[in-house]
Motif scaffolding. Structure first.
Motif, PDB file in Angstrom:
ATOM      1  N   LYS A   5       7.064  -3.282  -7.795  1.00 22.73           N
ATOM      2  CA  LYS A   5       7.209  -4.337  -8.807  1.00 22.73           C
ATOM      3  C   LYS A   5       7.467  -5.678  -8.138  1.00 22.73           C
ATOM      4  O   LYS A   5       6.948  -6.718  -8.571  1.00 22.73           O
ATOM      5  N   ASN A   6       8.255  -5.661  -7.072  1.00 23.75           N
ATOM      6  CA  ASN A   6       8.569  -6.901  -6.366  1.00 23.75           C
ATOM      7  C   ASN A   6       7.372  -7.447  -5.581  1.00 23.75           C
ATOM      8  O   ASN A   6       7.375  -8.611  -5.178  1.00 23.75           O
ATOM      9  N   TYR A   7       6.379  -6.598  -5.362  1.00 24.85           N
ATOM     10  CA  TYR A   7       5.148  -7.054  -4.729  1.00 24.85           C
ATOM     11  C   TYR A   7       4.032  -7.247  -5.760  1.00 24.85           C
ATOM     12  O   TYR A   7       2.868  -7.425  -5.394  1.00 24.85           O
ATOM     13  N   ASP A   8       4.417  -7.184  -7.050  1.00 25.50           N
ATOM     14  CA  ASP A   8       3.457  -7.344  -8.141  1.00 25.50           C
ATOM     15  C   ASP A   8       2.302  -6.354  -8.004  1.00 25.50           C
ATOM     16  O   ASP A   8       1.124  -6.705  -8.130  1.00 25.50           O
ATOM     17  N   ALA A   9       2.647  -5.098  -7.728  1.00 30.14           N
ATOM     18  CA  ALA A   9       1.642  -4.059  -7.506  1.00 30.14           C
ATOM     19  C   ALA A   9       2.003  -2.804  -8.297  1.00 30.14           C
ATOM     20  O   ALA A   9       3.184  -2.556  -8.601  1.00 30.14           O
ATOM     21  N   ASP A  10       0.992  -2.023  -8.638  1.00 26.91           N
ATOM     22  CA  ASP A  10       1.202  -0.749  -9.324  1.00 26.91           C
ATOM     23  C   ASP A  10       1.172   0.424  -8.349  1.00 26.91           C
ATOM     24  O   ASP A  10       1.910   1.386  -8.506  1.00 26.91           O
ATOM     25  N   LEU A  11       0.272   0.348  -7.372  1.00 24.02           N
ATOM     26  CA  LEU A  11       0.112   1.400  -6.376  1.00 24.02           C
ATOM     27  C   LEU A  11       0.259   0.811  -4.980  1.00 24.02           C
ATOM     28  O   LEU A  11       0.067  -0.389  -4.773  1.00 24.02           O
TER      29      LEU A  11
ATOM     30  N   THR B 188      -1.805   1.240  -2.684  1.00 29.94           N
ATOM     31  CA  THR B 188      -3.129   0.766  -2.279  1.00 29.94           C
ATOM     32  C   THR B 188      -3.405  -0.659  -2.740  1.00 29.94           C
ATOM     33  O   THR B 188      -4.290  -1.322  -2.196  1.00 29.94           O
ATOM     34  N   ASP B 189      -2.639  -1.146  -3.727  1.00 32.94           N
ATOM     35  CA  ASP B 189      -2.823  -2.527  -4.176  1.00 32.94           C
ATOM     36  C   ASP B 189      -2.450  -3.533  -3.086  1.00 32.94           C
ATOM     37  O   ASP B 189      -2.847  -4.703  -3.144  1.00 32.94           O
ATOM     38  N   LEU B 190      -1.659  -3.086  -2.101  1.00 34.19           N
ATOM     39  CA  LEU B 190      -1.267  -3.964  -1.006  1.00 34.19           C
ATOM     40  C   LEU B 190      -2.367  -4.086   0.048  1.00 34.19           C
ATOM     41  O   LEU B 190      -2.284  -4.924   0.943  1.00 34.19           O
ATOM     42  N   PHE B 191      -3.385  -3.241  -0.067  1.00 33.65           N
ATOM     43  CA  PHE B 191      -4.449  -3.172   0.930  1.00 33.65           C
ATOM     44  C   PHE B 191      -5.734  -3.800   0.391  1.00 33.65           C
ATOM     45  O   PHE B 191      -5.872  -4.016  -0.815  1.00 33.65           O
ATOM     46  N   PRO B 192      -6.704  -4.084   1.271  1.00 33.65           N
ATOM     47  CA  PRO B 192      -7.974  -4.634   0.811  1.00 33.65           C
ATOM     48  C   PRO B 192      -8.678  -3.715  -0.181  1.00 33.65           C
ATOM     49  O   PRO B 192      -8.576  -2.486  -0.083  1.00 33.65           O
ATOM     50  N   ASP B 193      -9.392  -4.303  -1.134  1.00 35.31           N
ATOM     51  CA  ASP B 193     -10.179  -3.540  -2.087  1.00 35.31           C
ATOM     52  C   ASP B 193     -11.306  -2.825  -1.340  1.00 35.31           C
ATOM     53  O   ASP B 193     -11.960  -3.429  -0.475  1.00 35.31           O
ATOM     54  N   PRO B 194     -11.576  -1.544  -1.641  1.00 30.95           N
ATOM     55  CA  PRO B 194     -12.639  -0.812  -0.948  1.00 30.95           C
ATOM     56  C   PRO B 194     -13.990  -1.524  -0.991  1.00 30.95           C
ATOM     57  O   PRO B 194     -14.760  -1.468  -0.022  1.00 30.95           O
ATOM     58  N   GLU B 195     -14.281  -2.189  -2.101  1.00 36.81           N
ATOM     59  CA  GLU B 195     -15.558  -2.896  -2.203  1.00 36.81           C
ATOM     60  C   GLU B 195     -15.640  -4.036  -1.192  1.00 36.81           C
ATOM     61  O   GLU B 195     -16.710  -4.373  -0.694  1.00 36.81           O
ATOM     62  N   GLU B 196     -14.496  -4.609  -0.896  1.00 35.19           N
ATOM     63  CA  GLU B 196     -14.442  -5.691   0.091  1.00 35.19           C
ATOM     64  C   GLU B 196     -14.759  -5.170   1.490  1.00 35.19           C
ATOM     65  O   GLU B 196     -15.333  -5.893   2.319  1.00 35.19           O
ATOM     66  N   LEU B 197     -14.419  -3.908   1.746  1.00 40.06           N
ATOM     67  CA  LEU B 197     -14.616  -3.325   3.072  1.00 40.06           C
ATOM     68  C   LEU B 197     -15.997  -2.706   3.242  1.00 40.06           C
ATOM     69  O   LEU B 197     -16.450  -2.509   4.375  1.00 40.06           O
TER      70      LEU B 197
END
Length: 553
Positions: free
Chosen positions: A454-460, A462-471
């Protein structure tokens, strides 16, 4: 003399394994002791297992009930690597085998049954599962037959990471939820927390612990170097996606930069001094105590420690995966989409007396019915139906009991069998894997994890990592899964290089930083002496061959 004795002991132990692995026949009685001629015992050797599995947990019994098959499972003893070569030498094989990296040797020995005809004639579930990805199961351009059914999920999505750099939740909390994306930021977080808390629960605070005393050197020392450099997981190789050119990764300049950082960390006392001598049990015991702030390991390797921490009420001492790389110029590849890469998998031996039964069993394992059973377990025990949807009822137990999977069977027979993948849905639109949606994944998180996210404004995570489509997707899959022909010198050269670099890099890490450059240079010279350039050339040809076979070139 001592070395010879150890080798002989290993061969004897492997021979004992083979004796268990290769027996099969009709079961004379069921688990209740009553006579039953309907159950067929299939011997199955798995190169990946490290513990015995008597195939008598609830899911295993249900598999037998539905298929008439009971598996007699064996595995290498004590990490022995001679089991498959001994099978080949003796010509005595189990009914089914997951030979992992030795599958090429099995194929060259004509020990495996080609599956193409059976797939065409009666592999309805297999054809439905793999679809146009069946081509990725073919052996090679020269021998384009299918000898195994792949391990990897056909449809996947990034809902979790593994193998990346991880920090305790409490470190993130105490330091105000800083953005930690680079090695320097990771290092500073350790220093700041250790200065603030030199002890945890009466024990000296340890910055980061590795496990470099056995094969786990690869996943706690070698692999993190590639992840930090922003490379996808190609095992011991760095591969150019466009050209297919492969280079032994310990020749790479970015890999060098990572080990230079690790050498500095060790010199400054931020790395556990026992990292290269401790055994696995000691390593897990340390993590379970809660005073080790950071790891760089696969989730499955430390799962028992995480379960112990949770069971002990130390949720803040569990670990948060972070997209850490050398600098902001690299991207973490932990969420990379490799596509279907099932180029290792379960095979049926050419000598089995139960080929048809074994194939029918594997085809059933590819069915929706089997996938639900293996991933979710038993209805009424591991899940229930609410409003027409499956709902797991033992998630807390699954996260705190390190023996949960082996005891219940839930998840125990997904790998290395054919699997739909965590991105697949059943015929009712429900996920095949029980934590394969954002909501279900979050259900398995602790309250402490949710607070951090929540403090990183993320649900999972993996939200802290690059989007797979970006990679982007890897056109060649993963290089370490490519079957190496037995006639090639590549395996021998790589093994010699791996054995050497494991020791050389360990020495480099624990040496004075003043000696780093000279020792790294000496290692490069030795790799040239080991003919590593020839290995690079052969691996490049294999990657390019795969691109052609898969229609990517």
């Amino acid at each position: 003399m001592k070395k010879k004795s150890v080798m002989m002991a290993g061969l004897l132990m492997a021979t004992m394994v083979l004796g268990t692995a290769c027996g099969s026949g009709n079961e004379s009685s069921d688990s209740s002791g009553e006579k039953s001629d309907e159950v067929t015992t299939l011997s199955f050797f798995s190169a990946d297992l490290t513990e015995d599995d008597p195939f008598d947990n609830p899911v295993a019994k249900e598999i037998t009930k539905r298929t008439g098959v009971k598996l007699e499972i064996s595995h290498p003893v004590g990490g022995d690597e001679q089991a498959v070569p001994l099978m080949i030498a003796s010509g005595d094989y189990p009914d089914m085998i997951f030979a992992k990296g030795d599958i090429g040797k099995m194929i060259d020995a004509e020990a495996l049954e080609p599956l193409d005809d059976m797939i065409e004639e009666k592999g309805d579930n297999i054809k439905k599962l793999y679809g146009d990805q069946l081509v990725r199961l073919k052996n090679s351009n020269e021998d384009p037959q299918i000898y195994h059914l792949g391990t990897a999920g056909v449809k996947t999505k990034a809902l979790a990471t593994s193998g990346t750099f991880s920090l305790q939740l409490d470190v993130l909390k105490e330091l105000g939820y800083l953005e930690i994306n680079t090695l320097d930021e990771f290092e500073q977080a350790l220093k700041d927390y250790m200065e603030k808390y030199p002890e945890i629960d009466g024990k000296k605070t340890v910055g980061m612990s590795l496990l470099g005393s056995d094969w786990r050197w690869l996943i706690t020392v070698g692999n993190p170097a590639g992840f930090a450099a922003g490379y996808q997981d190609d095992g011991q190789w760095v591969v150019d996606d466009k050209t297919g050119e492969a280079v032994y990764k310990f020749q790479d300049e970015k890999i060098k930069e990572y080990f230079k950082w690790l050498n500095k960390m060790y010199d400054e006392g931020l790395i556990d001094p026992e990292s290269f001598t401790q055994k696995y049990d000691t390593y897990i015991s340390k993590l379970s105590a809660g005073n080790v702030l950071a790891v760089a390991d696969q989730d499955w390797d430390i799962s028992s420690a995480v379960a112990a921490l949770k069971a002990d009420g130390k949720n803040w001492r569990t670990y948060a995966p972070l997209p850490v790389t050398l600098s902001n110029q690299e991207k973490s590849m932990s969420t990379k989409d490799y596509g279907f890469t099932g180029t290792t998998g379960i095979s049926i031996s050419a000598t089995s007396e139960h080929k048809e039964k074994a194939f029918e069993f594997l085809d059933w394992m590819a069915s929706e019915e089997a996938q639900i059973l293996c991933n979710w377990g038993i209805e009424g025990e591991n899940y229930e139906i609410k409003d027409g949807k499956r709902v797991a009822t033992d998630l807390e137990e699954a996260s705190t009991d390190s023996k949960y999977s082996s005891r219940t069977g839930v998840g125990a027979y997904v790998w290395p069998f054919p699997q739909w993948g965590n991105g697949a849905e059943d015929s009712t639109g429900q996920p095949i894997v029980r934590t394969a949606t954002v909501d279900l994944t979050r259900e398995n998180y602790t309250d402490e994890e949710k607070e951090v996210l929540k403090n990183y404004d993320a649900d999972l995570w993996t939200d802290l990592f690059p989007d797979p489509e970006e990679l982007g997707q890897a056109p060649h899959g993963r290089a370490y899964e490519i079957s190496i022909p037995a006639s090639s010198d590549l395996s021998v050269i790589q093994q010699r290089a791996d054995d050497y670099t494991t020791q050389a890099i360990t020495d480099i890490i624990i040496s004075s930083p003043d000696d780093f450059e000279s020792k790294w240079s000496a290692m490069q010279d030795k790799l040239e002496d080991l003919n590593i350039e020839s290995a690079n050339k052969e691996m490049t040809e294999l990657v390019q061959g795969r691109l052609e076979l898969w229609g990517e070139k």
